[in-house]
Motif scaffolding. Sequence first.
Motif, PDB file in Angstrom:
ATOM      1  N   PRO A 142       0.814  -1.222   0.000  1.00  0.00           N
ATOM      2  CA  PRO A 142       0.000   0.000   0.000  1.00  0.00           C
ATOM      3  C   PRO A 142       0.844   1.267   0.000  1.00  0.00           C
ATOM      4  CG  PRO A 142      -0.834  -1.523   1.610  1.00  0.00           C
ATOM      5  CD  PRO A 142       0.415  -2.128   1.077  1.00  0.00           C
ATOM      6  N   THR A 146       0.677   4.136  -2.814  1.00  0.00           N
ATOM      7  CA  THR A 146       0.393   5.531  -2.466  1.00  0.00           C
ATOM      8  C   THR A 146       1.317   6.487  -3.206  1.00  0.00           C
ATOM      9  OG1 THR A 146      -0.260   4.778  -0.304  1.00  0.00           O
ATOM     10  CG2 THR A 146       0.112   7.110  -0.542  1.00  0.00           C
ATOM     11  N   SER A 147       2.583   6.053  -3.428  1.00  0.00           N
ATOM     12  CA  SER A 147       3.501   6.947  -4.139  1.00  0.00           C
ATOM     13  C   SER A 147       3.021   7.168  -5.565  1.00  0.00           C
ATOM     14  CB  SER A 147       4.915   6.374  -4.118  1.00  0.00           C
ATOM     15  OG  SER A 147       4.954   5.178  -4.837  1.00  0.00           O
ATOM     16  N   LEU A 149      -0.124   7.154  -6.427  1.00  0.00           N
ATOM     17  CA  LEU A 149      -1.264   8.065  -6.262  1.00  0.00           C
ATOM     18  C   LEU A 149      -0.796   9.514  -6.205  1.00  0.00           C
ATOM     19  CD1 LEU A 149      -4.355   8.355  -5.478  1.00  0.00           C
ATOM     20  CD2 LEU A 149      -3.528   8.490  -3.151  1.00  0.00           C
TER      21      LEU A 149
ATOM     22  N   PHE B  66      -2.295   7.066   5.614  1.00  0.00           N
ATOM     23  CA  PHE B  66      -2.787   6.970   4.234  1.00  0.00           C
ATOM     24  C   PHE B  66      -3.893   7.990   3.985  1.00  0.00           C
ATOM     25  CE2 PHE B  66      -1.180   2.429   4.202  1.00  0.00           C
ATOM     26  CZ  PHE B  66      -0.074   2.763   3.458  1.00  0.00           C
ATOM     27  N   THR B  69      -2.286  11.290   3.350  1.00  0.00           N
ATOM     28  CA  THR B  69      -1.760  11.352   1.977  1.00  0.00           C
ATOM     29  C   THR B  69      -2.875  11.632   0.982  1.00  0.00           C
ATOM     30  OG1 THR B  69      -0.472   9.493   2.759  1.00  0.00           O
ATOM     31  CG2 THR B  69      -0.101  10.186   0.517  1.00  0.00           C
ATOM     32  N   ASP B  70      -3.997  10.940   1.192  1.00  0.00           N
ATOM     33  CA  ASP B  70      -5.137  11.104   0.316  1.00  0.00           C
ATOM     34  C   ASP B  70      -5.663  12.536   0.364  1.00  0.00           C
ATOM     35  OD1 ASP B  70      -6.372   9.261  -1.363  1.00  0.00           O
ATOM     36  OD2 ASP B  70      -8.228   9.503  -0.220  1.00  0.00           O
TER      37      ASP B  70
END
Lengths: 166, 102
Positions: A142, A146-147, A149, B66, B69-70
């Motif tokens: 994950p 994320t990177s 994303l 997370f 980050t989002d």
Amino acid sequence: MDVILFLAFATIAVVCGVNVVLQTHPISSAVSLIGVMGSLAVLYLLLGAEFIAAAQVIVYAGAIMVLFLFVIMLLNAGEETRRGRSRLVQFLGLPLLVTLLGLFSYLVLRLFPNASHVRFGAFQGGTPAKFGRVLFTEFLLPFEVTSVLILIAILGAIVLARKEIE
Amino acid sequence: MQPVTTVHYLALSVALLLIGTVGVLTRRNIVIILMSIELILNAVNINLIAFSHQLQNVNGQIFAIFVITDAVAEAAVGLGILIALFRNKETVLADEVNLLKW
């Protein structure tokens, strides 16, 4: 001590949050939002989430809010004039909202009787070392996704905000 | 004095969620709508970290990072869209943008 800290910073968070919605000038809203982020960082620290508290201050109160301030100044967005609201909303809106908040809190209290007490230092798992160990072993995939994303977000922001070339 | 429990954190999270929802629904300025979305995402983070403490497990905090980050990605793209919109329509008010309204 924990109770005083929680009550003080939870109150600051809620008051600043209400201020974000009530202020008519975007700059005032942005400064209030920084207040929310800062007080939430203290509340995370009480829960033993040291790394998240630091990330909250650096990423939210630092990076994201500076981005917001840049855009507000770039667009020169002035004060927003209020539209007239219907009478029903004016008189019933706030009481119904407070009722909903009370209802939710009561439900949580009833459905969740064995909630653990929050004491500062009761949970030691949130230090950067332990946090990083789990992030880079159990959650490595994950993390890498994320990177991608973030890369897509950067490309999207650049493509959207660039000047059209004739 | 009553000790602080996870329930108090959940109540704070509900309060921030409701404030953020009211902001999204009632404000006209798109910048402030985006800020209200940040408030809602922060409410999510409070829940995740409170349950991380309740269960004595660090996984909730990983999810919180997370979510942060989002939120960054969402803010960057949202503000990019806003700048493109301002260039074309000269407005930041959500109700004056009616290109897709029939």
